[in-house]
Enzyme design. Sequence first.
Site, PDB file in Angstrom:
ATOM      1  N   HIS A  57       0.821  -1.140  -0.030  1.00 22.28           N
ATOM      2  CA  HIS A  57       0.135   0.002  -0.014  1.00 22.28           C
ATOM      3  C   HIS A  57       0.798   1.214  -0.088  1.00 22.28           C
ATOM      4  CE1 HIS A  57      -3.291  -2.783   0.942  1.00 22.28           C
ATOM      5  NE2 HIS A  57      -3.970  -1.796   0.640  1.00 22.28           N
ATOM      6  N   HIS A  81     -10.611   7.086  10.508  1.00 25.20           N
ATOM      7  CA  HIS A  81     -10.341   6.138   9.972  1.00 25.20           C
ATOM      8  C   HIS A  81     -10.742   4.719  10.683  1.00 25.20           C
ATOM      9  CE1 HIS A  81      -6.820   7.768   7.692  1.00 25.20           C
ATOM     10  NE2 HIS A  81      -7.993   8.503   7.380  1.00 25.20           N
ATOM     11  N   ARG A 155     -14.251  22.125  11.760  1.00 29.71           N
ATOM     12  CA  ARG A 155     -13.628  21.237  10.710  1.00 29.71           C
ATOM     13  C   ARG A 155     -12.458  21.082  11.196  1.00 29.71           C
ATOM     14  NH1 ARG A 155     -11.693  17.430   8.780  1.00 29.71           N
ATOM     15  NH2 ARG A 155     -11.718  16.907   6.622  1.00 29.71           N
ATOM     16  N   CYS A 202     -16.622  25.061   3.917  1.00 26.86           N
ATOM     17  CA  CYS A 202     -15.556  23.867   3.549  1.00 26.86           C
ATOM     18  C   CYS A 202     -16.030  23.286   2.169  1.00 26.86           C
ATOM     19  CB  CYS A 202     -16.117  22.870   4.599  1.00 26.86           C
ATOM     20  SG  CYS A 202     -15.044  21.371   4.335  1.00 26.86           S
ATOM     21  N   TYR A 340      -8.361  18.555  -1.770  1.00 25.93           N
ATOM     22  CA  TYR A 340      -9.173  19.528  -2.208  1.00 25.93           C
ATOM     23  C   TYR A 340      -8.696  20.142  -3.523  1.00 25.93           C
ATOM     24  CZ  TYR A 340      -9.859  19.865   3.061  1.00 25.93           C
ATOM     25  OH  TYR A 340     -10.423  19.442   4.069  1.00 25.93           O
TER      26      TYR A 340
HETATM   27  N1  LIG Z   1      -4.419  24.314  11.482  1.00 26.22           N
HETATM   28  C1  LIG Z   1      -5.615  23.831  10.680  1.00 26.22           C
HETATM   29  N2  LIG Z   1      -6.327  24.799  10.084  1.00 26.22           N
HETATM   30  C2  LIG Z   1      -7.491  24.509   9.539  1.00 26.22           C
HETATM   31  C3  LIG Z   1      -7.959  23.133   9.508  1.00 26.22           C
HETATM   32  C4  LIG Z   1      -7.120  22.148  10.466  1.00 26.22           C
HETATM   33  O1  LIG Z   1      -7.631  21.087  10.560  1.00 26.22           O
HETATM   34  N3  LIG Z   1      -6.037  22.462  10.975  1.00 26.22           N
HETATM   35  N4  LIG Z   1      -8.975  22.871   8.812  1.00 26.22           N
HETATM   36  C5  LIG Z   1      -9.259  23.606   7.710  1.00 26.22           C
HETATM   37  C6  LIG Z   1     -10.735  23.520   6.959  1.00 26.22           C
HETATM   38  S1  LIG Z   1     -10.613  22.000   5.558  1.00 26.22           S
HETATM   39  C7  LIG Z   1     -11.494  24.300   7.106  1.00 26.22           C
HETATM   40  S2  LIG Z   1     -13.115  23.813   6.179  1.00 26.22           S
HETATM   41  C8  LIG Z   1     -11.551  25.317   8.033  1.00 26.22           C
HETATM   42  C9  LIG Z   1     -12.728  25.324   9.109  1.00 26.22           C
HETATM   43  O2  LIG Z   1     -12.634  26.261  10.041  1.00 26.22           O
HETATM   44  P1  LIG Z   1     -13.717  26.421  11.221  1.00 26.22           P
HETATM   45  O3  LIG Z   1     -13.429  24.976  11.791  1.00 26.22           O
HETATM   46  O4  LIG Z   1     -13.150  27.317  12.004  1.00 26.22           O
HETATM   47  O5  LIG Z   1     -14.864  26.428  10.768  1.00 26.22           O
HETATM   48  O6  LIG Z   1     -10.361  25.380   8.696  1.00 26.22           O
HETATM   49  C10 LIG Z   1      -9.149  25.141   8.023  1.00 26.22           C
HETATM   50  N5  LIG Z   1      -7.956  25.328   8.733  1.00 26.22           N
HETATM   51 MO   LIG Z   2     -12.814  22.098   4.918  1.00 23.29          MO
END
Ligand SMILES: Nc1nc2c(c(=O)[nH]1)N[C@H]1C(S)=C(S)[C@@H](COP(=O)(O)O)O[C@H]1N2
Ligand SMILES: [Mo]
Length: 494
Positions: A57, A81, A155, A202, A340
Site C-alpha cells: 500500500h 479512519h 472542521r 468547507c 481539495y
Molecule cells: N490548522 C488547521 N487549520 C485548518 C484546518 C485544520 O484542520 N487545521 N481545517 C481547515 C478546513 S478544511 C476548514 S473547512 C476550516 C474550518 O474552519 P472552522 O473550523 O473555523 O469552521 O479550517 C481550515 N483550517
Molecule cells: Mo474544509
Amino acid sequence: MSPVPVKAEQAEIPVTQTNSLPVYSQEEVTKHCSIEKGVWVTYKGGVYDITDFVTVHPGGDKILLAAGKALEPFWALYGVHEQEHVLEILSEYKVGILRAEDSKKDDIKSADPYSTDPTRHPALIVNSVKPFNAEPPPAILTDNYITPSDIFFKRNHLPVPHIDPKTYRLEIEGLPGGTVSLTLDDLKTLFPKRTLIATIQCAGNRRSEMNKVKQVKGLNWGIAAISNAKWSGAYLRDVLYHYGFSPEVAAKARHVQFEGLDVDVTGTPYGASIPINKAMSEEGDVLLAYKMNGEDLPADHGFPVRAIVPGVVGARNIKWLGKIVISEEESQSHWQQNDYKGFSPGTDWDTVDFKSAPAIQELPVQSAITNLADGSSIDRDMDKVTVKGYAWSGGGREVVRVDVSLDGGKTWHVAKLQSSEEIESSAPSPPPGRAWAWKLWEIEIPLPEGAQELEVVCKAVDSSYNTQPDSVAPIWNLRGVLTNAWHQVRVKVK
Ligand SMILES: Nc1nc2c(c(=O)[nH]1)N[C@H]1C(S)=C(S)[C@@H](COP(=O)(O)O)O[C@H]1N2
Ligand SMILES: [Mo]
C-alpha cells in the site's frame, strides 16, 4: 511418576476457545518492528502481522510508526479512519492475541490526544468526533446573519492544540532579513486592527448530495459546513510589508504558505498555501485574525491566531497559525497537493492524478434552503409558503440574485436579499469585488392550488453572472468537493 510440568511459555500459548490463534506477549510483538523483522501491531487485544499490507500500500509506510506497538494512539489521531472497512482489512492480517496483562496497559487507553479537545455545543450535528467535525442544524444556521461562534461549523483534521498565548510565536520565513518571530502582543499592537465579516465554507459542504449520486470519500456534510463571522486582526500584507516585503521579494514569490500548530503523529502540521496576489493585494483583505465575533478565537477556531482568507475555500484558512512562508512554491502539504482538488465525474481512484488539477482556492457560487427540510410537510391551509436560506460566492463576487421555484424549476420567483441596513450598522456594503460575507434571503410564494407535493429549489447568481448547475451528477467528483447544484427539497402539502 509425577505429571510433566507445563512450561510457562506453553501456558501462555493456549489454544483459545473461540479461535485457534496463539497468544503473544508485548515483548514478542515489540521485536517485529521493521519490514525485515516483520511489522506487527496490536489493536484491541489482537496481534496483526501487517508486513504485506505495508509493502503493497502506497502511503502504508506511515503505519510503520506503530510497528511493534499498539495502533490505538496512532489511530486515535485519525478517528475518522476507525471505520468498519478499515477494521475489516485489518482482520485479514490477524495472527494472534495479545497477552491479557499486556493489553491492559494504561498507555494504550490513555493515549487519546483528543481527550483535551474543548467541549462543544450540544446543538451541533456531529459528523466525526475524533477529529471533531460538526455543523449546526440548517434550521438555526440562518437565524443569525453572524453565526454565533458556538454553533459555527467546526472542521478539524487533528486534535485541537493548546497554545499558551504568552509563549506563542508566529514565524515568518522568506523575507530578506531572515526568519521573523512575532508575539501575540506584536500582532495586536504593531498593526492596525482590521475587522471584516467573512463567510467560511468547507470544500465538502453538501457532500451528502454527491454521495446520493455515487459514493465519495469524505465527511458526509449536509448544507451547513458554512458559517459567517466577524473577524478582527492584522492584515497579512501590513505585517509582511512591515518586515521587509519588497519588490525584490515580490519578483520571486508566488505563494504564501501557512502551517498550523496542530500536528499528526509524524510531527507534520496541517498546512496550505494561497497565491501571493491574494495575500498582498489591497483588495485581498487576508487577515491574521485573533478575534472572532468580538472575542478571542475559540480553541476550535484557531486560538490564538488563524488566517482568514476571505472568498477562498475553508481549507486555506489555517487555524492555530504557527508559520508563514513566502515561497516560489505552493505548500507541499498533503492538503494542498493531494486533496481539495476537483476532478471529472469520469475520474475514479484508479485513474486520478492529483498533480493534474489545481488546488481549490476561490469557491463557486452557492446557495441552500435552510428552513424547509427534505421530506417534511406543510399545512394545506396556509396560503403562502415561506422559503429561507443563504447564498454566497467565492472570490468576493457578490450574490446579486436568488431564484426560488416550488415546481422543480419550471417557474421561478426572485427572493428578497437581506439588505445591508438590516444586517448591521457596522457592516457598510462592501466595495465591488470584496463581498466576503453571505447573503441571507427569504421569499413568500403563494401555495399552488391543489399541489400535493412541492419541489422547492433555489439557485443564486453572483456579480459575474455565474450561477449554479441544475443537478449534481455532472459535477460529481470522487472527493465530493464543490457541490453547488440547485438545492432541492421535497415538501408534502397536507
Ligand atoms: N490548522 C488547521 N487549520 C485548518 C484546518 C485544520 O484542520 N487545521 N481545517 C481547515 C478546513 S478544511 C476548514 S473547512 C476550516 C474550518 O474552519 P472552522 O473550523 O473555523 O469552521 O479550517 C481550515 N483550517
Ligand atoms: Mo474544509
